[in-house]
Motif scaffolding. Structure first.
Motif, PDB file in Angstrom:
ATOM      1  N   LEU A 118      30.735  -4.621 -75.820  1.00 35.89           N
ATOM      2  CA  LEU A 118      30.102  -3.314 -75.660  1.00 35.89           C
ATOM      3  C   LEU A 118      28.857  -3.158 -76.521  1.00 35.89           C
ATOM      4  O   LEU A 118      28.012  -2.316 -76.235  1.00 35.89           O
ATOM      5  N   GLY A 119      28.750  -3.954 -77.571  1.00 30.48           N
ATOM      6  CA  GLY A 119      27.574  -3.888 -78.427  1.00 30.48           C
ATOM      7  C   GLY A 119      27.792  -4.672 -79.701  1.00 30.48           C
ATOM      8  O   GLY A 119      28.915  -5.015 -80.058  1.00 30.48           O
ATOM      9  N   SER A 120      26.690  -4.963 -80.370  1.00 38.86           N
ATOM     10  CA  SER A 120      26.785  -5.652 -81.657  1.00 38.86           C
ATOM     11  C   SER A 120      25.588  -5.268 -82.516  1.00 38.86           C
ATOM     12  O   SER A 120      24.525  -4.899 -82.006  1.00 38.86           O
ATOM     13  N   THR A 121      25.796  -5.323 -83.823  1.00 37.54           N
ATOM     14  CA  THR A 121      24.715  -5.102 -84.781  1.00 37.54           C
ATOM     15  C   THR A 121      24.772  -6.231 -85.789  1.00 37.54           C
ATOM     16  O   THR A 121      25.856  -6.642 -86.206  1.00 37.54           O
ATOM     17  N   GLN A 122      23.611  -6.711 -86.138  1.00 36.34           N
ATOM     18  CA  GLN A 122      23.462  -7.859 -87.022  1.00 36.34           C
ATOM     19  C   GLN A 122      24.310  -9.016 -86.495  1.00 36.34           C
ATOM     20  O   GLN A 122      24.430  -9.166 -85.296  1.00 36.34           O
ATOM     21  N   GLY A 123      24.810  -9.867 -87.380  1.00 35.05           N
ATOM     22  CA  GLY A 123      25.644 -10.978 -86.931  1.00 35.05           C
ATOM     23  C   GLY A 123      24.870 -12.161 -86.399  1.00 35.05           C
ATOM     24  O   GLY A 123      25.442 -13.015 -85.735  1.00 35.05           O
ATOM     25  N   GLY A 124      23.555 -12.207 -86.682  1.00 30.13           N
ATOM     26  CA  GLY A 124      22.730 -13.302 -86.173  1.00 30.13           C
ATOM     27  C   GLY A 124      22.652 -14.480 -87.133  1.00 30.13           C
ATOM     28  O   GLY A 124      23.362 -14.547 -88.140  1.00 30.13           O
ATOM     29  N   LEU A 125      21.748 -15.378 -86.830  1.00 29.36           N
ATOM     30  CA  LEU A 125      21.606 -16.611 -87.595  1.00 29.36           C
ATOM     31  C   LEU A 125      21.301 -16.391 -89.067  1.00 29.36           C
ATOM     32  O   LEU A 125      21.695 -17.194 -89.916  1.00 29.36           O
ATOM     33  N   PHE A 126      20.588 -15.321 -89.409  1.00 25.16           N
ATOM     34  CA  PHE A 126      20.169 -15.108 -90.790  1.00 25.16           C
ATOM     35  C   PHE A 126      20.869 -13.925 -91.457  1.00 25.16           C
ATOM     36  O   PHE A 126      20.470 -13.500 -92.533  1.00 25.16           O
ATOM     37  N   ASP A 127      21.900 -13.393 -90.835  1.00 28.38           N
ATOM     38  CA  ASP A 127      22.626 -12.247 -91.377  1.00 28.38           C
ATOM     39  C   ASP A 127      23.855 -12.689 -92.165  1.00 28.38           C
ATOM     40  O   ASP A 127      24.399 -13.769 -91.933  1.00 28.38           O
ATOM     41  N   ALA A 128      24.297 -11.834 -93.074  1.00 32.55           N
ATOM     42  CA  ALA A 128      25.503 -12.097 -93.856  1.00 32.55           C
ATOM     43  C   ALA A 128      26.713 -11.363 -93.278  1.00 32.55           C
ATOM     44  O   ALA A 128      27.849 -11.735 -93.545  1.00 32.55           O
ATOM     45  N   GLU A 129      26.462 -10.314 -92.489  1.00 30.61           N
ATOM     46  CA  GLU A 129      27.534  -9.540 -91.871  1.00 30.61           C
ATOM     47  C   GLU A 129      27.137  -9.172 -90.453  1.00 30.61           C
ATOM     48  O   GLU A 129      25.961  -9.195 -90.107  1.00 30.61           O
ATOM     49  N   GLY A 130      28.126  -8.815 -89.677  1.00 29.12           N
ATOM     50  CA  GLY A 130      27.867  -8.357 -88.328  1.00 29.12           C
ATOM     51  C   GLY A 130      29.037  -7.544 -87.813  1.00 29.12           C
ATOM     52  O   GLY A 130      30.157  -7.663 -88.319  1.00 29.12           O
ATOM     53  N   VAL A 131      28.764  -6.711 -86.834  1.00 35.12           N
ATOM     54  CA  VAL A 131      29.788  -5.888 -86.191  1.00 35.12           C
ATOM     55  C   VAL A 131      29.676  -6.117 -84.687  1.00 35.12           C
ATOM     56  O   VAL A 131      28.578  -6.103 -84.132  1.00 35.12           O
ATOM     57  N   VAL A 132      30.824  -6.324 -84.061  1.00 38.48           N
ATOM     58  CA  VAL A 132      30.872  -6.488 -82.604  1.00 38.48           C
ATOM     59  C   VAL A 132      31.913  -5.512 -82.075  1.00 38.48           C
ATOM     60  O   VAL A 132      33.049  -5.478 -82.559  1.00 38.48           O
ATOM     61  N   GLU A 133      31.501  -4.720 -81.103  1.00 41.53           N
ATOM     62  CA  GLU A 133      32.438  -3.813 -80.444  1.00 41.53           C
ATOM     63  C   GLU A 133      32.771  -4.398 -79.083  1.00 41.53           C
ATOM     64  O   GLU A 133      31.893  -4.840 -78.347  1.00 41.53           O
ATOM     65  N   PHE A 134      34.056  -4.405 -78.766  1.00 44.02           N
ATOM     66  CA  PHE A 134      34.484  -5.005 -77.502  1.00 44.02           C
ATOM     67  C   PHE A 134      35.684  -4.265 -76.921  1.00 44.02           C
ATOM     68  O   PHE A 134      36.358  -3.493 -77.609  1.00 44.02           O
ATOM     69  N   ARG A 135      35.915  -4.553 -75.649  1.00 44.16           N
ATOM     70  CA  ARG A 135      37.105  -4.073 -74.943  1.00 44.16           C
ATOM     71  C   ARG A 135      37.760  -5.311 -74.336  1.00 44.16           C
ATOM     72  O   ARG A 135      37.108  -6.062 -73.604  1.00 44.16           O
ATOM     73  N   ALA A 136      39.020  -5.534 -74.665  1.00 47.33           N
ATOM     74  CA  ALA A 136      39.764  -6.678 -74.143  1.00 47.33           C
ATOM     75  C   ALA A 136      40.835  -6.166 -73.184  1.00 47.33           C
ATOM     76  O   ALA A 136      41.597  -5.257 -73.510  1.00 47.33           O
ATOM     77  N   HIS A 137      40.864  -6.749 -72.001  1.00 43.13           N
ATOM     78  CA  HIS A 137      41.822  -6.345 -70.964  1.00 43.13           C
ATOM     79  C   HIS A 137      43.002  -7.308 -70.973  1.00 43.13           C
ATOM     80  O   HIS A 137      42.837  -8.498 -71.224  1.00 43.13           O
ATOM     81  N   TYR A 138      44.180  -6.778 -70.674  1.00 37.94           N
ATOM     82  CA  TYR A 138      45.380  -7.612 -70.673  1.00 37.94           C
ATOM     83  C   TYR A 138      46.392  -7.082 -69.664  1.00 37.94           C
ATOM     84  O   TYR A 138      46.251  -5.979 -69.133  1.00 37.94           O
ATOM     85  N   ARG A 139      47.398  -7.889 -69.439  1.00 33.69           N
ATOM     86  CA  ARG A 139      48.575  -7.485 -68.678  1.00 33.69           C
ATOM     87  C   ARG A 139      49.770  -7.758 -69.576  1.00 33.69           C
ATOM     88  O   ARG A 139      49.931  -8.858 -70.079  1.00 33.69           O
ATOM     89  N   ASP A 140      50.576  -6.749 -69.779  1.00 32.05           N
ATOM     90  CA  ASP A 140      51.766  -6.868 -70.616  1.00 32.05           C
ATOM     91  C   ASP A 140      52.981  -6.693 -69.728  1.00 32.05           C
ATOM     92  O   ASP A 140      53.283  -5.584 -69.295  1.00 32.05           O
ATOM     93  N   GLY A 141      53.643  -7.806 -69.421  1.00 34.88           N
ATOM     94  CA  GLY A 141      54.784  -7.743 -68.513  1.00 34.88           C
ATOM     95  C   GLY A 141      54.397  -7.214 -67.150  1.00 34.88           C
ATOM     96  O   GLY A 141      55.180  -6.543 -66.499  1.00 34.88           O
ATOM     97  N   GLY A 142      53.172  -7.449 -66.713  1.00 31.48           N
ATOM     98  CA  GLY A 142      52.691  -6.989 -65.419  1.00 31.48           C
ATOM     99  C   GLY A 142      51.959  -5.661 -65.462  1.00 31.48           C
ATOM    100  O   GLY A 142      51.322  -5.268 -64.490  1.00 31.48           O
TER     101      GLY A 142
END
Length: 141
Positions: free
Chosen positions: A91-115
């Motif tokens: 969904l988005g990210s800030t920093q986290g590149g080749l020259f950064d020390a920290e980064g934040v990544v926002e995501f949504r993960a989809h799953y099926r739990d017992g169907g």
């Protein structure tokens, strides 16, 4: 330059390097998250996050623990046999590149739990430790 054919190396769930990577980028596993799972450090926080999602999808607990910061890492990660990861949206990210020390990544993960379908959403913090990206943990708000 000739395109190399991905090797057919098996993963914990039998996925081979020519199969589509579970992280959703549409690339073969052997050119996407496979190298990270075999020890090559991801170049960005987002690449690490994607490789960790793929490791969850493949029940690769060893990689999940290796890629977790030592101060926040749990003693173990036990795969849930009823849970199947089915898709990832970054969904988005800030920093986290080749020259950064920290980064934040926002995501949504989809799953099926017992169907039953479900999703989890997280803003994750990543930091560099010994020159490599590692997962610190979720950002709690």
């Amino acid at each position: 330059m000739a395109r190399r054919t991905p090797r057919r190396t098996a993963t914990p769930k039998g996925l081979d390097d020519a199969s589509a990577c579970p992280c959703g980028l549409g690339r073969p596993y052997g050119e996407c998250c496979g190298p990270a799972h075999r020890g090559q450090a991801p170049a960005t926080a987002e690449a690490l996050m994607r490789s960790r999602y793929a490791a969850f999808a493949l029940d690769d607990s060893a990689y999940l623990l290796r890629s977790w910061h030592h101060t926040t890492r749990p003693a173990g990660v036990d795969p849930d046999p009823n849970l199947r990861w089915t898709g990832l949206d970054v969904l988005g990210s800030t920093q986290g590149g080749l020259f950064d020390a920290e980064g934040v990544v926002e995501f949504r993960a989809h799953y099926r739990d017992g169907g039953t379908p479900g999703e989890m959403r997280e803003r994750s913090r990543f930091v560099r430790h010994d020159g490599q990206w590692v997962y610190w943990g979720p950002i709690l708000t």
